[in-house]
Design a protein around this motif. Structure first.
Motif, PDB file in Angstrom:
ATOM      1  N   ASP A  62       0.845  -1.191   0.000  1.00  0.00           N
ATOM      2  CA  ASP A  62       0.000   0.000   0.000  1.00  0.00           C
ATOM      3  C   ASP A  62       0.885   1.248   0.000  1.00  0.00           C
ATOM      4  O   ASP A  62       1.646   1.440  -0.936  1.00  0.00           O
ATOM      5  N   LEU A  63       0.833   2.080   1.053  1.00  0.00           N
ATOM      6  CA  LEU A  63       1.652   3.296   1.103  1.00  0.00           C
ATOM      7  C   LEU A  63       2.861   3.145   2.025  1.00  0.00           C
ATOM      8  O   LEU A  63       3.408   4.129   2.510  1.00  0.00           O
ATOM      9  N   GLU A  64       3.281   1.915   2.247  1.00  0.00           N
ATOM     10  CA  GLU A  64       4.505   1.685   3.025  1.00  0.00           C
ATOM     11  C   GLU A  64       5.549   1.073   2.107  1.00  0.00           C
ATOM     12  O   GLU A  64       5.319   0.050   1.463  1.00  0.00           O
ATOM     13  N   ILE A  65       6.712   1.732   2.061  1.00  0.00           N
ATOM     14  CA  ILE A  65       7.820   1.254   1.234  1.00  0.00           C
ATOM     15  C   ILE A  65       8.996   0.956   2.151  1.00  0.00           C
ATOM     16  O   ILE A  65       9.409   1.809   2.943  1.00  0.00           O
ATOM     17  N   ALA A  66       9.539  -0.250   2.054  1.00  0.00           N
ATOM     18  CA  ALA A  66      10.720  -0.638   2.818  1.00  0.00           C
ATOM     19  C   ALA A  66      11.842  -0.960   1.848  1.00  0.00           C
ATOM     20  O   ALA A  66      11.619  -1.563   0.793  1.00  0.00           O
ATOM     21  N   GLY A  67      13.047  -0.545   2.195  1.00  0.00           N
ATOM     22  CA  GLY A  67      14.210  -0.848   1.370  1.00  0.00           C
ATOM     23  C   GLY A  67      15.342  -1.369   2.222  1.00  0.00           C
ATOM     24  O   GLY A  67      15.442  -1.028   3.405  1.00  0.00           O
ATOM     25  N   GLY A  68      16.202  -2.195   1.633  1.00  0.00           N
ATOM     26  CA  GLY A  68      17.336  -2.711   2.377  1.00  0.00           C
ATOM     27  C   GLY A  68      18.344  -1.644   2.726  1.00  0.00           C
ATOM     28  O   GLY A  68      19.220  -1.851   3.578  1.00  0.00           O
ATOM     29  N   SER A  69      18.258  -0.501   2.078  1.00  0.00           N
ATOM     30  CA  SER A  69      19.086   0.679   2.342  1.00  0.00           C
ATOM     31  C   SER A  69      18.328   1.863   1.762  1.00  0.00           C
ATOM     32  O   SER A  69      17.232   1.704   1.215  1.00  0.00           O
ATOM     33  N   THR A  70      18.900   3.058   1.863  1.00  0.00           N
ATOM     34  CA  THR A  70      18.237   4.201   1.229  1.00  0.00           C
ATOM     35  C   THR A  70      18.183   4.023  -0.292  1.00  0.00           C
ATOM     36  O   THR A  70      17.281   4.554  -0.947  1.00  0.00           O
ATOM     37  N   ALA A  71      19.142   3.256  -0.859  1.00  0.00           N
ATOM     38  CA  ALA A  71      19.074   2.970  -2.295  1.00  0.00           C
ATOM     39  C   ALA A  71      17.843   2.125  -2.606  1.00  0.00           C
ATOM     40  O   ALA A  71      17.106   2.398  -3.558  1.00  0.00           O
ATOM     41  N   GLY A  72      17.610   1.100  -1.805  1.00  0.00           N
ATOM     42  CA  GLY A  72      16.415   0.289  -2.003  1.00  0.00           C
ATOM     43  C   GLY A  72      15.141   1.102  -1.867  1.00  0.00           C
ATOM     44  O   GLY A  72      14.194   0.939  -2.644  1.00  0.00           O
ATOM     45  N   LEU A  73      15.118   2.000  -0.874  1.00  0.00           N
ATOM     46  CA  LEU A  73      13.961   2.889  -0.719  1.00  0.00           C
ATOM     47  C   LEU A  73      13.765   3.753  -1.956  1.00  0.00           C
ATOM     48  O   LEU A  73      12.637   3.968  -2.410  1.00  0.00           O
ATOM     49  N   PHE A  74      14.862   4.271  -2.489  1.00  0.00           N
ATOM     50  CA  PHE A  74      14.795   5.109  -3.685  1.00  0.00           C
ATOM     51  C   PHE A  74      14.164   4.342  -4.844  1.00  0.00           C
ATOM     52  O   PHE A  74      13.302   4.868  -5.553  1.00  0.00           O
ATOM     53  N   TYR A  75      14.578   3.080  -5.039  1.00  0.00           N
ATOM     54  CA  TYR A  75      14.008   2.295  -6.133  1.00  0.00           C
ATOM     55  C   TYR A  75      12.534   1.994  -5.886  1.00  0.00           C
ATOM     56  O   TYR A  75      11.725   1.976  -6.824  1.00  0.00           O
ATOM     57  N   GLY A  76      12.173   1.779  -4.623  1.00  0.00           N
ATOM     58  CA  GLY A  76      10.762   1.607  -4.306  1.00  0.00           C
ATOM     59  C   GLY A  76       9.959   2.848  -4.650  1.00  0.00           C
ATOM     60  O   GLY A  76       8.828   2.761  -5.159  1.00  0.00           O
ATOM     61  N   CYS A  77      10.541   4.023  -4.388  1.00  0.00           N
ATOM     62  CA  CYS A  77       9.852   5.276  -4.723  1.00  0.00           C
ATOM     63  C   CYS A  77       9.749   5.474  -6.232  1.00  0.00           C
ATOM     64  O   CYS A  77       8.759   6.027  -6.734  1.00  0.00           O
ATOM     65  N   GLN A  78      10.742   5.017  -6.982  1.00  0.00           N
ATOM     66  CA  GLN A  78      10.638   5.095  -8.438  1.00  0.00           C
ATOM     67  C   GLN A  78       9.508   4.204  -8.941  1.00  0.00           C
ATOM     68  O   GLN A  78       8.765   4.572  -9.865  1.00  0.00           O
ATOM     69  N   THR A  79       9.343   3.041  -8.315  1.00  0.00           N
ATOM     70  CA  THR A  79       8.226   2.175  -8.686  1.00  0.00           C
ATOM     71  C   THR A  79       6.904   2.831  -8.315  1.00  0.00           C
ATOM     72  O   THR A  79       5.921   2.744  -9.072  1.00  0.00           O
ATOM     73  N   LEU A  80       6.871   3.505  -7.176  1.00  0.00           N
ATOM     74  CA  LEU A  80       5.665   4.246  -6.800  1.00  0.00           C
ATOM     75  C   LEU A  80       5.300   5.255  -7.879  1.00  0.00           C
ATOM     76  O   LEU A  80       4.124   5.392  -8.251  1.00  0.00           O
ATOM     77  N   ARG A  81       6.276   5.952  -8.423  1.00  0.00           N
ATOM     78  CA  ARG A  81       6.011   6.925  -9.489  1.00  0.00           C
ATOM     79  C   ARG A  81       5.418   6.238 -10.714  1.00  0.00           C
ATOM     80  O   ARG A  81       4.568   6.809 -11.404  1.00  0.00           O
ATOM     81  N   GLN A  82       5.845   5.002 -10.989  1.00  0.00           N
ATOM     82  CA  GLN A  82       5.322   4.281 -12.149  1.00  0.00           C
ATOM     83  C   GLN A  82       3.909   3.746 -11.899  1.00  0.00           C
ATOM     84  O   GLN A  82       3.207   3.404 -12.858  1.00  0.00           O
ATOM     85  N   LEU A  83       3.521   3.671 -10.634  1.00  0.00           N
ATOM     86  CA  LEU A  83       2.146   3.268 -10.314  1.00  0.00           C
ATOM     87  C   LEU A  83       1.154   4.417 -10.517  1.00  0.00           C
ATOM     88  O   LEU A  83      -0.052   4.200 -10.571  1.00  0.00           O
ATOM     89  N   LEU A  84       1.674   5.632 -10.620  1.00  0.00           N
ATOM     90  CA  LEU A  84       0.838   6.814 -10.798  1.00  0.00           C
ATOM     91  C   LEU A  84       0.601   7.065 -12.282  1.00  0.00           C
ATOM     92  O   LEU A  84       1.332   6.554 -13.137  1.00  0.00           O
ATOM     93  N   PRO A  85      -0.371   7.876 -12.641  1.00  0.00           N
ATOM     94  CA  PRO A  85      -0.565   8.215 -14.051  1.00  0.00           C
ATOM     95  C   PRO A  85       0.611   9.027 -14.580  1.00  0.00           C
ATOM     96  O   PRO A  85       1.325   9.688 -13.805  1.00  0.00           O
ATOM     97  N   PRO A  86       0.879   8.999 -15.877  1.00  0.00           N
ATOM     98  CA  PRO A  86       2.007   9.739 -16.444  1.00  0.00           C
ATOM     99  C   PRO A  86       2.020  11.214 -16.074  1.00  0.00           C
ATOM    100  O   PRO A  86       3.101  11.818 -15.977  1.00  0.00           O
ATOM    101  N   SER A  87       0.877  11.824 -15.851  1.00  0.00           N
ATOM    102  CA  SER A  87       0.841  13.250 -15.505  1.00  0.00           C
ATOM    103  C   SER A  87       1.629  13.546 -14.236  1.00  0.00           C
ATOM    104  O   SER A  87       2.108  14.674 -14.040  1.00  0.00           O
ATOM    105  N   ALA A  88       1.790  12.541 -13.361  1.00  0.00           N
ATOM    106  CA  ALA A  88       2.550  12.743 -12.126  1.00  0.00           C
ATOM    107  C   ALA A  88       4.033  12.939 -12.395  1.00  0.00           C
ATOM    108  O   ALA A  88       4.771  13.394 -11.516  1.00  0.00           O
ATOM    109  N   LEU A  89       4.489  12.600 -13.606  1.00  0.00           N
ATOM    110  CA  LEU A  89       5.902  12.730 -13.949  1.00  0.00           C
ATOM    111  C   LEU A  89       6.230  14.088 -14.562  1.00  0.00           C
ATOM    112  O   LEU A  89       7.407  14.401 -14.776  1.00  0.00           O
ATOM    113  N   ARG A  90       5.223  14.886 -14.831  1.00  0.00           N
ATOM    114  CA  ARG A  90       5.480  16.192 -15.437  1.00  0.00           C
ATOM    115  C   ARG A  90       6.009  17.174 -14.395  1.00  0.00           C
ATOM    116  O   ARG A  90       5.814  16.998 -13.194  1.00  0.00           O
TER     117      ARG A  90
END
Length: 497
Positions: A62-90
């Protein structure tokens, strides 16, 4: 595609009222990426480091992202961006989006997921380099190999050697198209990065968990340096205007060796990573009377770097005279050098030209701009396998890298066309490939994200009329011809057995 993704029932919401709890560095980046205030608080988006996960792995519930490090968290957040509509990337526009409730588990296949950018053949301003980093990071790539110098241009300051940027950073004109056509544009070209520019690139990339590996090619591909300081070579030359391999190399006398040490010291001062690229490829020996002086030179430079706590990163030609212990080899001349390097005990980054050179033509369509090299389709790139099946020492293959040589890419727009969406395919190949047909179906959605990010990608339907470069003719090659050429090029490699 993540390792595991399960869609749950219900929708969640990200908007101006969403609060966040998590590490400051990730939160700061995510605020800018989502254009949301994301005030500190509990009960909204939760970001946490979970040491039980591998460093670059992550989970989303859901809205909880866990990563093995801050790098893992960053990649989780990039996936979160891909779960949003393309307009969120503008960069601007309405904010506030529904998020599907999902359970995702993900981790990368390889630790080195790289892309090389050649800024020597055509200079790319800092803002364009930062954008290139952003796009690479969006696709979860984590290494930017920055090719800073070549015969056609020198792109960094070195204290005590001012003519490198006064003279070597500029050429009077550029070749247009493949070299056998001998066409030139009659237009001066150049540019260089001030030391603060490079520090900015390094810091910007680090915030996105991208390591910048610099390369100053030596002792060959040095005509721009010799143009600035003729005493480093065997006579006066100008910064090279044509493509191809120059015979004007360093003379390897005491002054040129001191020069190389000064360059490496500057790279060590600016770039904090362990690896420093010294190139080592395509070095003719004519000016050395045919003697092969390169192995000792490479050993001397490796010793100098070791005193600074660094290691050599070089193209696979450094294997031919015995690569220094601790070297990391970029294996580009087909699959054979990956086998040889690993069997000799070297760590290796696989980047064979037949599947990882994004300057190669994308189809047989005559509308492709300046078609050079063998045909390298989206499917070919997706099929990239960094580790040869027959290799026993698989652990020594750090991962893979796509290379972007810019002889025929004179702008960020041209780079976009040649790189995307093939780099999307490459990114999945080194993260964790699935079936190509499934990838192609998902890519039809993903190009909407590229549109939102302002990427001038090659349409999936093929080149448009305005993509062609009739003024810059190419030189298409057959796969058979290139394979024959590669066998000849690698004939001097040790057996590795």
């Amino acid at each position: 595609m993540p390792v595991s993704a399960v869609e749950k029932s219900g929708r969640l919401r990200l908007d101006d009222t969403t609060v966040v709890d998590g590490p400051a560095e990730v939160v700061r980046w995510l605020r800018g990426a989502l254009r949301l205030p994301l005030e500190r608080g509990e009960g909204g988006l939760r970001l946490r480091v979970d040491p039980a996960l591998e460093p670059e792995a992550y989970t989303i519930e859901d809205l909880e992202i866990a990563g093995g490090s801050t790098a893992g968290l960053f990649y989780g957040c990039q996936t979160l961006r891909q779960l949003l509509p393309p307009s969120a990337l503008r960069r601007a526009g309405p904010t506030g989006w529904d998020v599907p409730a999902v359970r995702i588990e993900d981790r990368p296949r390889f630790g080195w997921r790289g892309v090389m950018l050649d800024v020597a053949r055509h200079f790319m301003p800092v803002a364009d380099v930062l954008r290139f980093v952003d796009l690479a990071a969006f696709h979860k790539l984590n290494v930017l190999h920055l090719h800073l110098t070549d015969d056609q241009g020198w792109r960094l300051e070195v204290p005590g050697w001012p003519r490198l940027t006064e003279v070597g950073a500029w050429r009077r004109e550029s070749m247009v198209g493949a070299r056998q056509h001998a066409r030139f544009d009659g237009r001066p070209h150049g540019g260089f990065y001030a030391t603060d520019d490079l520090r900015e690139i390094v810091a910007y990339a680090a915030e996105r968990h991208v390591t910048v590996v610099p390369e100053v090619d030596m002792p060959g591909h040095m005509q721009a340096a010799v143009a600035a300081y003729p005493q480093l070579g065997v006579g006066a030359v100008e910064t090279r205007t044509g493509w191809g391999i120059s015979s004007h190399v360093l003379n390897l006398g005491p002054e040129s060796l001191d020069f190389c040490r000064a360059v490496l010291d500057q790279l060590c001062d600016v770039f904090p990573g362990e690896l420093i690229g010294i190139g080592g490829d395509e070095c003719p020996t004519e000016e050395w009377g045919g003697r092969d002086l390169q192995p000792k030179f490479t050993a001397d430079m490796a010793e100098h770097l070791a005193a600074r706590g660094r290691r050599v990163f070089g193209w696979d030609e450094i294997l031919e005279g015995g690569a220094p212990a601790g070297s990391v080899v970029a294996a580009w001349r087909g699959p054979e050098p990956t086998l040889v390097a690993a069997r000799l005990g070297h760590q290796v980054v696989s980047c064979p030209d037949l599947t990882a050179y994004l300057d190669y033509r994308q189809s047989d369509d005559p509308g492709e701009p300046t078609p050079v090299g063998t045909r390298l389709t989206l499917a070919d790139v997706y099929g990239f396998q960094p580790v040869p099946e027959e290799l026993v020492e698989k652990h020594l293959v750090l991962g893979g890298q796509a290379n972007v040589w810019t002889e025929h890419m004179d702008s960020a727009r041209a780079v976009d066309y040649m790189v995307y969406p093939r780099l999307c395919a490459f990114a999945e190949a080194v993260w964790g490939p699935r079936a190509y047909r499934d990838f192609l179906d998902r890519l039809k959605t993903h190009v909407g994200r590229l549109d939102a990010l302002g990427v001038n990608y090659r349409p999936l339907s093929g080149p448009r009329p305005w993509d062609a470069r009739p003024d810059a003719p190419g030189n298409p090659r057959t796969l058979l011809d290139r394979q024959t050429e590669l066998r000849e090029m690698t004939s001097r490699l040790p057996s590795g057995r």
